[in-house]
Design an enzyme around this catalytic site. Sequence first.
Site, PDB file in Angstrom:
ATOM      1  N   CYS A 171      -2.148   9.073   2.367  1.00  0.00           N
ATOM      2  CA  CYS A 171      -1.826   8.395   1.487  1.00  0.00           C
ATOM      3  C   CYS A 171      -2.952   8.625   0.154  1.00  0.00           C
ATOM      4  CB  CYS A 171      -1.530   7.317   1.175  1.00  0.00           C
ATOM      5  SG  CYS A 171      -2.550   5.521   2.114  1.00  0.00           S
ATOM      6  N   GLU A 206       0.894  -1.239   0.259  1.00  0.00           N
ATOM      7  CA  GLU A 206       0.040  -0.356  -0.214  1.00  0.00           C
ATOM      8  C   GLU A 206       1.013   1.218  -0.001  1.00  0.00           C
ATOM      9  OE1 GLU A 206      -1.790   3.004   0.288  1.00  0.00           O
ATOM     10  OE2 GLU A 206      -2.512   2.397   2.697  1.00  0.00           O
TER      11      GLU A 206
HETATM   12  P1  NAD Z   1      10.246   6.616   4.685  1.00  0.00           P
HETATM   13  O1  NAD Z   1       9.850   6.585   3.148  1.00  0.00           O
HETATM   14  O2  NAD Z   1      11.938   6.165   4.785  1.00  0.00           O
HETATM   15  O3  NAD Z   1       9.423   5.409   4.946  1.00  0.00           O
HETATM   16  C1  NAD Z   1       8.136   5.886   5.197  1.00  0.00           C
HETATM   17  C2  NAD Z   1       7.598   4.276   6.676  1.00  0.00           C
HETATM   18  O4  NAD Z   1       8.226   3.109   5.842  1.00  0.00           O
HETATM   19  C3  NAD Z   1       8.462   4.855   7.642  1.00  0.00           C
HETATM   20  O5  NAD Z   1       7.337   4.408   8.774  1.00  0.00           O
HETATM   21  C4  NAD Z   1       9.370   4.247   7.828  1.00  0.00           C
HETATM   22  O6  NAD Z   1       9.787   3.620   9.303  1.00  0.00           O
HETATM   23  C5  NAD Z   1       9.198   2.298   6.479  1.00  0.00           C
HETATM   24  N1  NAD Z   1      10.960   1.815   6.558  1.00  0.00           N
HETATM   25  C6  NAD Z   1      11.628   2.729   5.914  1.00  0.00           C
HETATM   26  N2  NAD Z   1      12.727   2.009   5.178  1.00  0.00           N
HETATM   27  C7  NAD Z   1      12.229   1.283   5.758  1.00  0.00           C
HETATM   28  C8  NAD Z   1      12.909  -0.323   5.468  1.00  0.00           C
HETATM   29  N3  NAD Z   1      13.985  -0.249   4.484  1.00  0.00           N
HETATM   30  N4  NAD Z   1      12.243  -1.050   5.864  1.00  0.00           N
HETATM   31  C9  NAD Z   1      10.686  -1.521   6.456  1.00  0.00           C
HETATM   32  N5  NAD Z   1      10.345  -0.409   7.032  1.00  0.00           N
HETATM   33  C10 NAD Z   1      11.094   1.422   6.530  1.00  0.00           C
HETATM   34  O7  NAD Z   1      10.222   8.143   5.189  1.00  0.00           O
HETATM   35  P2  NAD Z   1       9.432   9.048   5.934  1.00  0.00           P
HETATM   36  O8  NAD Z   1       9.848  10.305   5.946  1.00  0.00           O
HETATM   37  O9  NAD Z   1       8.900   8.160   7.117  1.00  0.00           O
HETATM   38  O10 NAD Z   1       7.991   9.171   5.117  1.00  0.00           O
HETATM   39  C11 NAD Z   1       8.181   9.697   3.427  1.00  0.00           C
HETATM   40  C12 NAD Z   1       7.365   9.289   2.223  1.00  0.00           C
HETATM   41  O11 NAD Z   1       6.859   7.845   2.989  1.00  0.00           O
HETATM   42  C13 NAD Z   1       6.320  10.290   2.363  1.00  0.00           C
HETATM   43  O12 NAD Z   1       6.426  11.378   2.342  1.00  0.00           O
HETATM   44  C14 NAD Z   1       4.860   9.564   1.794  1.00  0.00           C
HETATM   45  O13 NAD Z   1       5.552   9.843   0.267  1.00  0.00           O
HETATM   46  C15 NAD Z   1       5.279   8.219   2.012  1.00  0.00           C
HETATM   47  N6  NAD Z   1       4.445   7.305   3.007  1.00  0.00           N
HETATM   48  C16 NAD Z   1       2.937   6.733   2.871  1.00  0.00           C
HETATM   49  C17 NAD Z   1       2.453   5.962   3.711  1.00  0.00           C
HETATM   50  C18 NAD Z   1       1.625   5.773   2.970  1.00  0.00           C
HETATM   51  O14 NAD Z   1       0.059   5.819   3.404  1.00  0.00           O
HETATM   52  N7  NAD Z   1       1.326   5.062   1.975  1.00  0.00           N
HETATM   53  C19 NAD Z   1       2.493   6.345   5.332  1.00  0.00           C
HETATM   54  C20 NAD Z   1       3.901   7.114   5.477  1.00  0.00           C
HETATM   55  C21 NAD Z   1       4.614   7.839   4.574  1.00  0.00           C
END
Ligand code: NAD
Length: 476
Positions: free
Chosen positions: A284, A250
């Site tokens: 999202c 997702e």
């Molecule tokens: P990010 O992309 O690093 O992290 C997003 C999520 O993924 C966080 O919960 C993080 O803990 C998890 N994550 C990151 N690297 C991971 C890995 N290697 N293994 C497992 N989990 C991992 O960065 P962020 O700053 O937290 O969010 C940035 C972007 O992520 C946002 O701008 C948005 O586009 C997206 N996001 C989307 C949703 C959603 O509901 N689809 C939720 C949160 C963030």
Amino acid sequence: MTQYPSLHMIIDGEKISGGGRRTFDVVNPATGEAIGALPLAETADLDRALEVAAEGFRIWRKSTPQQRSAVLQGAARLMLERQEELATLATMEQGKPLAESRIEVLMNVGLFNFYAGEVFRLYGRELVRPTGMRSTIRHEPVGVVAAFSPWNFPLGNVGRKLGAPIAAGCSVIMKSAEETPASALGVMQCLLDAGLPKQVAQAVFGVPDEVSRHLLASPIVRKLSFTGSTVIGKHLAKLAAENMLRTTMELGGHGPVLVFDDVDVDKVLDTAVAGKYRNSGQVCVSPTRFIVQEGVFEKFRDGFAERAKAWKVGNGLEDGTQMGPMANPRRPDAMERLIGNARDKGANLDAGGERIGNQGFFYAPSVLSEIPLDADIMNEEPFGPVALINPYRDEASMIAEANRLPYGLAAFSWTNDVQRQRRLADELESGMVGINSHMIGGADSPFGGVKWSGHGAEDGPEGILACMVTKAVHEG
Ligand code: NAD
């Protein structure tokens, strides 16, 4: 008054913390101050969680629908009883207004109660051949699920990640976002207190890349369920492919909203503005690109900007707050970069465009208009409180813009023309389409995207089936 609790992992029902483990500071986004120290898993913790989860699967795959239903219903009851405490924790660590956190609890209650009924309807089918041969097609739980949930819906995302595998008869190792652990632990505790065997659900936290690499490389895990950015989703899909895991992804979106000349603009704004600034735009399925027909463009843009300026921003725990801070310091930084880039490219700034206050991670409700399509913000998910409003001449150009990006999570349209509504439902490349509504979810319907927004669905019967595999048994 709810106190922020001491933090731990849960492995085999045991609360794990201390022992020289590394810790992560959990921060209240309204103040920027640390409120808790979260223990992070070492490899030995992850190995223990894997072993216990393997045992949990052996136990839970044999559970009856009645047992699974009772646990889900019991957990739903407990979440309702603990609604105020859970909602307060979510607001303390994520920032959103308390009213939005309370709704997250209700989303989980609705989902768990829906699944509590749905577990009785996981039918297979029997094929009786004229030769006398019989074939039975059964659904079986896939196995141990590694579930990674993000910080934007600290309660709701966790309910989704736990509810479906448990309903299906799987066990789960959950790694929710390190930024919002108390909410996740609170939801899991409701399941354990409702009688879920302690081997069936484990909660670990850690350095995300360490945890995911270790868990996904283990032969014990059979499915990955991830919610988060498309970039990380692609990275995890590659890791999952090494072990041929099933996946539910997702991921990100860039929600187009088509607004046609035939609408009552004020009525649309009442809904669209609230939809945009919900959870500071960190959703999202947030409405993001407003694709507005020329006849109503100016009225729509001006009305949006006027409402944005009047939107009440503050601490989510205070009455009357319509929008809280952003969840972490990365988000206002991203807003500055994206809005700065759009302005450099010639976009108009109609509201906001700046941080608020000198503590916490507040950013003003913002509106940009007439934004060139090559601005970063028109191509990258902003995940923040900014509406992007551009004018278009006709339906064909509006649909083309809606489908321009590789994302396809949620799309919305506002029109009173019934024939056009049907055409849009056909033409929009999106997992979910809202027609004259920004409400696109529900416990009973699948939530998920297409294209770079991911695959597989959560919620609905589809959410449980995504945690099951089919087996065909042929008897001669
Ligand atoms: P990010 O992309 O690093 O992290 C997003 C999520 O993924 C966080 O919960 C993080 O803990 C998890 N994550 C990151 N690297 C991971 C890995 N290697 N293994 C497992 N989990 C991992 O960065 P962020 O700053 O937290 O969010 C940035 C972007 O992520 C946002 O701008 C948005 O586009 C997206 N996001 C989307 C949703 C959603 O509901 N689809 C939720 C949160 C963030």
